[in-house]
Scaffold this motif. Sequence first.
Motif, PDB file in Angstrom:
ATOM      1  N   GLN A   1      16.004 -25.735 -26.899  1.00 19.20           N
ATOM      2  CA  GLN A   1      17.407 -25.638 -26.518  1.00 19.20           C
ATOM      3  C   GLN A   1      18.291 -26.404 -27.506  1.00 19.20           C
ATOM      4  OE1 GLN A   1      17.963 -26.654 -22.435  1.00 19.20           O
ATOM      5  NE2 GLN A   1      20.035 -25.830 -22.339  1.00 19.20           N
ATOM      6  N   ILE A   2      17.812 -27.572 -27.953  1.00 17.37           N
ATOM      7  CA  ILE A   2      18.560 -28.332 -28.961  1.00 17.37           C
ATOM      8  C   ILE A   2      18.682 -27.529 -30.256  1.00 17.37           C
ATOM      9  CG2 ILE A   2      18.564 -30.425 -30.358  1.00 17.37           C
ATOM     10  CD1 ILE A   2      17.116 -31.826 -28.088  1.00 17.37           C
ATOM     11  N   PHE A   3      17.560 -26.930 -30.699  1.00 16.53           N
ATOM     12  CA  PHE A   3      17.594 -26.120 -31.922  1.00 16.53           C
ATOM     13  C   PHE A   3      18.547 -24.932 -31.766  1.00 16.53           C
ATOM     14  CE2 PHE A   3      15.890 -22.452 -34.277  1.00 16.53           C
ATOM     15  CZ  PHE A   3      15.984 -22.956 -35.578  1.00 16.53           C
ATOM     16  N   LEU A   4      18.542 -24.325 -30.596  1.00 16.30           N
ATOM     17  CA  LEU A   4      19.436 -23.187 -30.364  1.00 16.30           C
ATOM     18  C   LEU A   4      20.896 -23.612 -30.435  1.00 16.30           C
ATOM     19  CD1 LEU A   4      19.714 -20.198 -29.611  1.00 16.30           C
ATOM     20  CD2 LEU A   4      19.598 -20.882 -27.202  1.00 16.30           C
ATOM     21  N   TYR A   5      21.238 -24.762 -29.847  1.00 20.72           N
ATOM     22  CA  TYR A   5      22.615 -25.243 -29.897  1.00 20.72           C
ATOM     23  C   TYR A   5      23.038 -25.558 -31.337  1.00 20.72           C
ATOM     24  CZ  TYR A   5      22.598 -25.633 -24.807  1.00 20.72           C
ATOM     25  OH  TYR A   5      22.548 -25.356 -23.465  1.00 20.72           O
ATOM     26  N   VAL A   6      22.138 -26.174 -32.113  1.00 19.39           N
ATOM     27  CA  VAL A   6      22.458 -26.500 -33.513  1.00 19.39           C
ATOM     28  C   VAL A   6      22.669 -25.220 -34.323  1.00 19.39           C
ATOM     29  CG1 VAL A   6      21.571 -27.559 -35.621  1.00 19.39           C
ATOM     30  CG2 VAL A   6      21.304 -28.732 -33.436  1.00 19.39           C
ATOM     31  N   LEU A   7      21.796 -24.233 -34.100  1.00 17.50           N
ATOM     32  CA  LEU A   7      21.923 -22.966 -34.831  1.00 17.50           C
ATOM     33  C   LEU A   7      23.232 -22.263 -34.491  1.00 17.50           C
ATOM     34  CD1 LEU A   7      20.612 -20.911 -36.730  1.00 17.50           C
ATOM     35  CD2 LEU A   7      19.476 -19.909 -34.732  1.00 17.50           C
ATOM     36  N   ILE A   8      23.579 -22.257 -33.232  1.00 17.79           N
ATOM     37  CA  ILE A   8      24.843 -21.624 -32.824  1.00 17.79           C
ATOM     38  C   ILE A   8      26.031 -22.361 -33.442  1.00 17.79           C
ATOM     39  CG2 ILE A   8      26.332 -21.149 -30.844  1.00 17.79           C
ATOM     40  CD1 ILE A   8      23.811 -20.632 -29.217  1.00 17.79           C
ATOM     41  N   SER A   9      25.960 -23.690 -33.493  1.00 20.02           N
ATOM     42  CA  SER A   9      27.050 -24.469 -34.094  1.00 20.02           C
ATOM     43  C   SER A   9      27.204 -24.152 -35.581  1.00 20.02           C
ATOM     44  CB  SER A   9      26.795 -25.961 -33.892  1.00 20.02           C
ATOM     45  OG  SER A   9      26.695 -26.288 -32.522  1.00 20.02           O
ATOM     46  N   LEU A  10      26.074 -24.048 -36.304  1.00 19.45           N
ATOM     47  CA  LEU A  10      26.145 -23.715 -37.732  1.00 19.45           C
ATOM     48  C   LEU A  10      26.725 -22.323 -37.961  1.00 19.45           C
ATOM     49  CD1 LEU A  10      22.720 -25.156 -38.993  1.00 19.45           C
ATOM     50  CD2 LEU A  10      25.007 -26.121 -39.325  1.00 19.45           C
ATOM     51  N   LEU A  11      26.306 -21.387 -37.146  1.00 21.18           N
ATOM     52  CA  LEU A  11      26.845 -20.032 -37.290  1.00 21.18           C
ATOM     53  C   LEU A  11      28.350 -19.996 -37.023  1.00 21.18           C
ATOM     54  CD1 LEU A  11      24.020 -17.900 -35.612  1.00 21.18           C
ATOM     55  CD2 LEU A  11      24.512 -18.163 -38.043  1.00 21.18           C
TER      56      LEU A  11
END
Length: 380
Positions: free
Chosen positions: A237-247
């Motif tokens: 979930q942390i990785f998903l939030y970081v990826l969404i933020s970068l996008l």
Amino acid sequence: MKALRCFCVCSLLLLKVSAGFGDLRCPENVSVDSLNTRYVLRWDWPHETAANQTVTFTVQCLDEFRSRKASNEKYRTSLCVNVLEHRCDFTGAELSYDICFLLRVRANTSQQSSGWVQIRFCPDEHAALGPPSSLKLSSVKEDLEIIITDPLSSTNQSMKTLLKNKLSYLIQYWRRSEGPQKAKVLETKNNLVMLTELDRQTWYCVRVQSHDDFHNKSSVFSDTHCTRTEGQMPYWQIFLYVLISLLLCLLLVLLYFCFNKMLSLLKNTFCPAVHLPDHIQELWLSESETPQLLAPESPESVCEPLVMVSAELDAVAVDEHSNAGEQDSSTHSRHSSGDSGVYSTEEDSSHRSTTHADLQMSSRKHGVELRDGTLRELCA
């Protein structure tokens, strides 16, 4: 005589009965609205009466068991007497919850009364069951703790006591992002419930419904309460939030550059940085004259004569002059070697002046040729 007397008495009784019940109609659509131990009897009376008559209503109650006795009138209890409203709140009568009663109502005026309209009412069977009186939801680490308060009677008594421990609860819980249509169900009789096996750092919503197991009736759901579970957030979930933020950041940067590019293109199109000279703008804005470039009338008005003397031409002229001088001196020495020095000096000076004049003439001629060619090239 006795027969005549009995006939007169019966006639008087019939007249009284017809006067009391013949003209005034009975109430209609009699029903009971009830919730837990709060009871209200309602009815309709849409009939018309005389202009100077006021219609009131009377409600009485009788235990169904005592109604089987012959002398049951003394057991009847008046709940409402001569009320103007089409309702009677008899919550304060404190009827037994597990006993059936006979309720009746009639209309009254100053001169007559209608007939009674009677219904049967059993609180434990007919009364609606209310939801829990309160619901508390709290997060305990990765679980949710639910504290349920029983529905209460009109005297603040637990309905679980009146239902003789036949009261249970139906709990629905779901992720807030999913909605109640995907809710999980848990049935319990406890007032303290722990919801386990939940996702960490996730919002959950809960609502509770009361249920009477004996008569199989349920209440409406309570208000929905939501809270978030504790615990460490999963790595995915942390990785998903970081990826969404970068996008999102990348998208914002692309939008920013596209906006600047479009703004610069519009600015250069409608507001160019290079301006025409003032005299061209005047000609462009003039309505009487057509803008055009100025054409020269003759090459001499624009081009100036250019005189060029080649260095090679000067060298050739000097060489010719030196050769001619040598030839003259040799010839002169052969024919007149015995002439005086004064003559030689005069002859040399005259020869030099003649040679210099010829050189200037040739230079001028050559310069004119170059000038004519240059002018033709410049003014072509």
